[in-house]
Scaffold this active site. Structure first.
Site, PDB file in Angstrom:
ATOM      1  N   TYR A 103       0.809  -1.217   0.000  1.00 47.27           N
ATOM      2  CA  TYR A 103       0.000   0.000   0.000  1.00 47.27           C
ATOM      3  C   TYR A 103       0.845   1.270   0.000  1.00 47.27           C
ATOM      4  O   TYR A 103       0.309   2.369   0.071  1.00 47.27           O
ATOM      5  CB  TYR A 103      -0.946   0.010   1.201  1.00 47.27           C
ATOM      6  CG  TYR A 103      -1.955  -1.110   1.169  1.00 47.27           C
ATOM      7  CD1 TYR A 103      -3.026  -1.079   0.279  1.00 47.27           C
ATOM      8  CD2 TYR A 103      -1.825  -2.212   1.997  1.00 47.27           C
ATOM      9  CE1 TYR A 103      -3.946  -2.109   0.227  1.00 47.27           C
ATOM     10  CE2 TYR A 103      -2.746  -3.245   1.958  1.00 47.27           C
ATOM     11  CZ  TYR A 103      -3.806  -3.198   1.074  1.00 47.27           C
ATOM     12  OH  TYR A 103      -4.707  -4.217   1.027  1.00 47.27           O
ATOM     13  N   TYR A 506     -11.695  -0.846   0.124  1.00 43.89           N
ATOM     14  CA  TYR A 506     -11.667  -0.308   1.475  1.00 43.89           C
ATOM     15  C   TYR A 506     -10.278   0.197   1.873  1.00 43.89           C
ATOM     16  O   TYR A 506     -10.117   0.772   2.945  1.00 43.89           O
ATOM     17  CB  TYR A 506     -12.151  -1.353   2.487  1.00 43.89           C
ATOM     18  CG  TYR A 506     -11.180  -2.477   2.744  1.00 43.89           C
ATOM     19  CD1 TYR A 506     -10.367  -2.467   3.881  1.00 43.89           C
ATOM     20  CD2 TYR A 506     -11.071  -3.549   1.866  1.00 43.89           C
ATOM     21  CE1 TYR A 506      -9.471  -3.488   4.116  1.00 43.89           C
ATOM     22  CE2 TYR A 506     -10.189  -4.563   2.101  1.00 43.89           C
ATOM     23  CZ  TYR A 506      -9.388  -4.538   3.231  1.00 43.89           C
ATOM     24  OH  TYR A 506      -8.498  -5.558   3.461  1.00 43.89           O
ATOM     25  N   ARG A 507      -9.275  -0.016   1.057  1.00 43.65           N
ATOM     26  CA  ARG A 507      -7.932   0.518   1.284  1.00 43.65           C
ATOM     27  C   ARG A 507      -7.160   0.386  -0.018  1.00 43.65           C
ATOM     28  O   ARG A 507      -7.540  -0.387  -0.893  1.00 43.65           O
ATOM     29  CB  ARG A 507      -7.208  -0.217   2.413  1.00 43.65           C
ATOM     30  CG  ARG A 507      -7.062  -1.707   2.186  1.00 43.65           C
ATOM     31  CD  ARG A 507      -6.311  -2.360   3.330  1.00 43.65           C
ATOM     32  NE  ARG A 507      -6.146  -3.787   3.084  1.00 43.65           N
ATOM     33  CZ  ARG A 507      -5.436  -4.598   3.869  1.00 43.65           C
ATOM     34  NH1 ARG A 507      -4.820  -4.103   4.921  1.00 43.65           N
ATOM     35  NH2 ARG A 507      -5.341  -5.882   3.607  1.00 43.65           N
TER      36      ARG A 507
END
Length: 563
Positions: A103, A506-507
């Site tokens: 991420y 969601y991310r």
């Protein structure tokens, strides 16, 4: 100090030098590192993450680059840094130990931001309460740290931690997580808890002004005993119900600090799992690709009824194969593997095309009753096979899962990142309802796009209580520009594809935060306008993590910075 390679926007070298000089009076030069040369950027390893940039970069290595890394030693240090940043208009990017793997790592969304490495010094387990089954931790505490604390203090037979699925996420991820909490979602929902956000209770937060706030019951002081000496504010004992009741009085504020850039969490309570008094892990394999549909429809009622006590994970064959070996160990094929090759790997590993891992908790009579129901339900899938760890003699993911599902951290599953040479990865994580139709459609869409990108589909479905996370692991070679480009194209394309079906993520990675934020656009983007209003009110100088999850303060013109 030297001029950084990447200055914050609208900041002169002289201003930045003055900022660091002011911070140095608080933390000392030894806790400040300025990034001055490209040669300093090393991607490191999972255990030794860089704080300066994304080790799994899909754009240029120095695109998401810190100007400097500062390591506060305490809450007062952190408060002082935030106040100095306001004075000099310097953007800060808080992180704990930087393992935001897939991420963006510890890298800042806004190039030139100062990374705050809270994990270097602020890494204590402050309390473990057996009667209340909770812990209070600082930002640098990892799952492994908390597990070791329980072992060393003789508490492992009383309390378990809820570790994550693929690796040992650290407990507090201030830029993203707190025991997998501030980021919310599937990591760490593999014991009986539905998700980690539900299991947090009580935060201490440094606000963008530098003020210190405690949420929930922590906002009520604990009365001092007569003659008790005064202590600094951040060391005051919390209210005795701070980690027992999350809501307190009035609006529930904790959610404002989940996936946000509104403050820096410095302490958090997390509920632990009492030893259930018995445990058994298991594996169920499904031989055909299309069995995913039937398996998900079987899971839904069993999960809602809590017959499936932990969060079910249904893993694609390549997810397990990549844990057990690299791609070249299975095939000489350079492109995506076809169905025949996938079936061959499944046969070689004695696995299915889909593999479901779960666990039973409680006394033997309870476990036996639940297993009877579960085995009977999944026997409806033709060719399904059932295993306990002792049934498998060769190295197996089930042996690793046998540890994680009872709260013992392990790094073994990190191996799947090395599926390709110079292995790096992105996560694509859409949410859907728990249905066989949705699972098959999501799988079809993501697998087809992965093949178009020339990459293998590697993924897992994890089922909460009423929703399903589909975690697509986009593995690429970070030293191959073409591989990086194809991975980047894939995630951007999947975001658009899934938005067309009403599936949101969601991310996500730094590089696509703006794109995903723009898919949450109901009613003329009212959610984003609301978030921006809160951001600009609490953080008028735009100091804390500008651009995080697409939320840009008014001090930065969004059109200039969004991707």
């Amino acid at each position: 100090m030297a001029t950084p390679l990447a200055l914050p926007p609208n900041t002169s070298p002289e201003t930045f030098k003055n900022f660091l000089a002011a911070v140095s009076k608080t933390v000392g030069d030894e806790n400040i590192r300025v990034v001055t040369r490209l040669e300093e950027l090393h991607d490191g390893t999972y255990h030794e993450q860089p704080r300066t940039h994304d080790p799994h970069h899909i754009v240029d290595q120095d695109y998401f680059l810190a100007s400097a890394v500062i390591c506060p030693r305490s809450v007062p240090d952190l408060q002082a840094i935030v106040r100095i940043a306001n004075e000099f208009q310097i953007p800060l990017w808080p992180t704990s130990i930087g393992r935001n793997s897939g991420y963006g790592g510890a890298a800042p969304r806004l190039r030139g931001s100062v990374v705050l490495d809270l994990g270097r010094h602020m890494n204590r387990v402050l309390e473990v309460n057996v009667d209340g089954a909770y812990a209070v931790v600082e930002p640098g505490v990892t799952f492994a740290d908390l597990h070791q604390y329980l072992v060393e203090h003789g508490l492992r037979d009383k309390l378990w931690i809820d570790v994550s699925s693929n690796w040992v996420w650290f407990l507090i991820w201030v830029e993203a997580r707190f025991l997998g909490i501030l980021w919310r979602g599937e990591s760490g929902i593999h014991l009986t808890e539905a998700n980690h956000w539900m299991m947090h209770c009580g935060m201490e937060v440094v606000l963008p002004s530098g003020e210190l706030m405690r949420t929930g019951m922590g906002a009520m002081p604990q009365p001092k005993k007569l003659g008790e000496p005064s202590v600094p504010l951040h060391e005051e004992p919390g209210n005795k119900c701070w980690q027992l009741f999350p809501y307190g009085f009035g609006p529930y504020n904790d959610g404002l600090f989940s996936q946000s850039n509104l403050g820096i969490v410095t302490k958090m309570g997390i509920w632990l799992m009492p030893n259930p008094g018995g445990y058994q892990s298991y594996l169920i394999t499904f031989p055909r690709d299309e069995d995913l549909h039937q398996a998900v429809d079987i899971i839904r009622p069993l999960r809602l009824q809590m017959i499936l006590q932990n969060v079910p994970t249904i893993r694609h064959i390549l997810m397990d194969a990549a844990v057990l070996g690299t791609k070249t160990e299975y095939t000489s094929t350079k492109g995506p593997l076809d169905d025949a090759e996938l079936d061959g790997i499944a046969k070689r590993l004695n696995l299915g095309r889909w593999n479901f891992y779960g666990a039973l908790y409680g006394p033997e009579s309870t476990r036996n009753a639940l297993w009877g129901i579960i085995k009977d339900a999944f026997s409806a899938v033709r060719g399904a096979k059932f295993y306990f760890p002792e049934d498998i003699k060769q190295k197996s993911v089930l042996h690793t899962r046998d540890k994680t599902l009872q709260g013992i951290p392990t790094f073994d599953e990190l191996a799947w990142i090395d599926w390709l040479p110079n292995g790096a990865h992105l996560f694509f994580s859409p949410i859907s309802k728990v249905s066989g139709d949705d699972a098959m459609l999501q799988y079809s869409v993501t697998k087809r796009r992965a093949r178009e990108a020339g990459l293998d589909f590697i993924g897992t479905f994890t089922v909460g209580l009423r929703e399903m996370h589909h975690i697509v692991c986009i593995v690429f070679d970070r030293k191959d520009p073409d591989s990086k480009s194809r991975a980047h194209w894939l995630i951007k394309t999947l975001i658009a594809d899934c938005a067309a079906y009403g599936w949101g993520e969601y991310r996500t990675h730094l590089a696509v935060m703006d794109q995903i934020a723009e898919t949450y656009n109901w009613n003329n983007n009212i959610l984003m306008r609301f978030n921006e209003a809160i951001k600009n009110t609490l953080d008028p100088n735009g100091i804390i993590a500008p651009g995080k999850n697409g939320i840009w303060p008014s001090t930065y013109q969004k059109s200039l910075y969004k991707l």
